[in-house]
Write a protein that holds these residues in place. Structure first.
Motif, PDB file in Angstrom:
ATOM      1  N   ILE A   1      -2.372  -4.815  -7.658  1.00 25.09           N
ATOM      2  CA  ILE A   1      -2.752  -3.630  -8.444  1.00 25.09           C
ATOM      3  C   ILE A   1      -1.494  -2.884  -8.885  1.00 25.09           C
ATOM      4  O   ILE A   1      -1.380  -2.463 -10.037  1.00 25.09           O
ATOM      5  N   ASN A   2      -0.519  -2.758  -7.986  1.00 20.26           N
ATOM      6  CA  ASN A   2       0.746  -2.089  -8.340  1.00 20.26           C
ATOM      7  C   ASN A   2       1.389  -2.766  -9.544  1.00 20.26           C
ATOM      8  O   ASN A   2       1.877  -2.098 -10.460  1.00 20.26           O
TER       9      ASN A   2
ATOM     10  N   LEU B   1     -10.085   3.139 -10.342  1.00 21.70           N
ATOM     11  CA  LEU B   1      -9.056   2.403  -9.602  1.00 21.70           C
ATOM     12  C   LEU B   1      -9.334   2.429  -8.099  1.00 21.70           C
ATOM     13  O   LEU B   1      -9.327   1.390  -7.431  1.00 21.70           O
TER      14      LEU B   1
ATOM     15  N   ARG C   1      -0.046  -4.602 -11.794  1.00 21.03           N
ATOM     16  CA  ARG C   1      -0.876  -4.397 -12.985  1.00 21.03           C
ATOM     17  C   ARG C   1      -0.699  -2.979 -13.549  1.00 21.03           C
ATOM     18  O   ARG C   1      -0.607  -2.775 -14.749  1.00 21.03           O
ATOM     19  N   GLU C   2      -0.650  -2.011 -12.636  1.00 22.22           N
ATOM     20  CA  GLU C   2      -0.534  -0.610 -13.058  1.00 22.22           C
ATOM     21  C   GLU C   2       0.867  -0.271 -13.562  1.00 22.22           C
ATOM     22  O   GLU C   2       1.088   0.789 -14.122  1.00 22.22           O
TER      23      GLU C   2
ATOM     24  N   LYS D   1     -12.866  -4.070  -2.823  1.00 20.15           N
ATOM     25  CA  LYS D   1     -12.100  -5.161  -2.192  1.00 20.15           C
ATOM     26  C   LYS D   1     -12.156  -5.030  -0.665  1.00 20.15           C
ATOM     27  O   LYS D   1     -12.328  -6.015   0.043  1.00 20.15           O
TER      28      LYS D   1
ATOM     29  N   GLU E   1      -3.557  -7.468  -2.129  1.00 22.45           N
ATOM     30  CA  GLU E   1      -4.412  -7.018  -3.239  1.00 22.45           C
ATOM     31  C   GLU E   1      -3.833  -5.751  -3.876  1.00 22.45           C
ATOM     32  O   GLU E   1      -3.781  -5.621  -5.096  1.00 22.45           O
ATOM     33  N   VAL E   2      -3.410  -4.819  -3.020  1.00 28.43           N
ATOM     34  CA  VAL E   2      -2.878  -3.561  -3.538  1.00 28.43           C
ATOM     35  C   VAL E   2      -1.540  -3.821  -4.262  1.00 28.43           C
ATOM     36  O   VAL E   2      -1.258  -3.192  -5.287  1.00 28.43           O
TER      37      VAL E   2
ATOM     38  N   PHE F   1       2.024   1.816  -3.448  1.00 25.62           N
ATOM     39  CA  PHE F   1       0.909   2.367  -4.221  1.00 25.62           C
ATOM     40  C   PHE F   1       0.866   3.895  -4.061  1.00 25.62           C
ATOM     41  O   PHE F   1       0.753   4.631  -5.042  1.00 25.62           O
TER      42      PHE F   1
ATOM     43  N   THR G   1       0.831  -1.203   0.000  1.00 24.67           N
ATOM     44  CA  THR G   1       0.000   0.000   0.000  1.00 24.67           C
ATOM     45  C   THR G   1       0.871   1.260   0.000  1.00 24.67           C
ATOM     46  O   THR G   1       0.539   2.244  -0.663  1.00 24.67           O
TER      47      THR G   1
ATOM     48  N   SER H   1     -12.270   0.347  -7.126  1.00 28.18           N
ATOM     49  CA  SER H   1     -12.012  -1.101  -7.137  1.00 28.18           C
ATOM     50  C   SER H   1     -11.340  -1.523  -5.818  1.00 28.18           C
ATOM     51  O   SER H   1     -11.606  -2.605  -5.306  1.00 28.18           O
ATOM     52  N   ILE H   2     -10.506  -0.650  -5.252  1.00 31.35           N
ATOM     53  CA  ILE H   2      -9.883  -0.967  -3.958  1.00 31.35           C
ATOM     54  C   ILE H   2     -10.929  -0.913  -2.840  1.00 31.35           C
ATOM     55  O   ILE H   2     -10.969  -1.777  -1.966  1.00 31.35           O
TER      56      ILE H   2
END
Ligand SMILES: [Fe+2]
Ligand SMILES: [Fe+2]
Length: 171
Positions: free
Chosen positions: A161-162, A133, A164-165, A140, A157-158, A42, A39, A136-137
């Motif tokens: 996302i990191n 974005l 993916r981003e 979750k 999860e975050v 992120f 996080t 979506s968090i």
């Protein structure tokens, strides 16, 4: 050439993006102190992105022969209640930015400033992506919860996302 009113509004937007950059930096610090590494990463990336947004407007004003102003940035909060509260705050802040961008678009349209109108379209799309974005968090978080047992999973999860981003902060 920029009309004064547009130049002022763009400089206000610079200040808003600058504040967002330091707000997210503060959130990164808090998350890292809590051991939430994914996080915090992120938020380091979000902070760098907001700085990039600020610079886009800064460069634009100067390209248009205007005066770009390095903003005064007020101290963002340094303590946060919970991960849930952080992402609630982020969502609220992003919605505020979206409204501000919309107002700028309206102003550019009113003043027949097609150049600024077109420049702002990138921000319109960016805000749509950022809101999606963050939502979506929040979705979750609704499923996983943010109690002590859940933090590990949220952070994972975050982290996903990191990945993916894409890449590390500032890329
Ligand atoms: Fe931004
Ligand atoms: Fe943003």
């Amino acid at each position: 050439m920029l009309e004064n009113k547009i130049e002022q509004a763009l400089n206000d937007q610079i200040a808003m993006e600058g504040y967002a950059s330091f707000l997210y930096l503060s959130m990164a610090s808090w998350c890292e102190q809590q051991g939430l590494e994914g996080t915090s990463q992120f938020f380091y990336r979000q902070s760098a992105e907001e700085h990039d947004h600020m610079m886009r407007i800064f460069r634009y004003i100067l390209e248009m022969d205007g005066k770009a102003v390095s903003p005064e940035v007020k101290q963002p909060p340094q303590k946060f209640e919970s991960i849930q509260k952080i992402f609630d705050d982020v969502y609220e802040h992003e919605q505020k930015v979206t409204r501000s961008i919309s107002k700028l678009v309206e102003l550019a349209d009113e003043m027949d400033d097609h150049t600024t109108y077109q420049f702002l379209q990138w921000f319109v799309l960016e805000q749509r992506e950022e809101e999606t974005l963050v939502r979506s968090i929040l979705d979750k978080l609704k499923i996983i919860g943010d109690g002590p047992q859940s933090l590990y999973f949220i952070d994972k999860e975050v982290t996903m996302i990191n990945e993916r981003e894409g890449g590390s902060p500032g890329e």
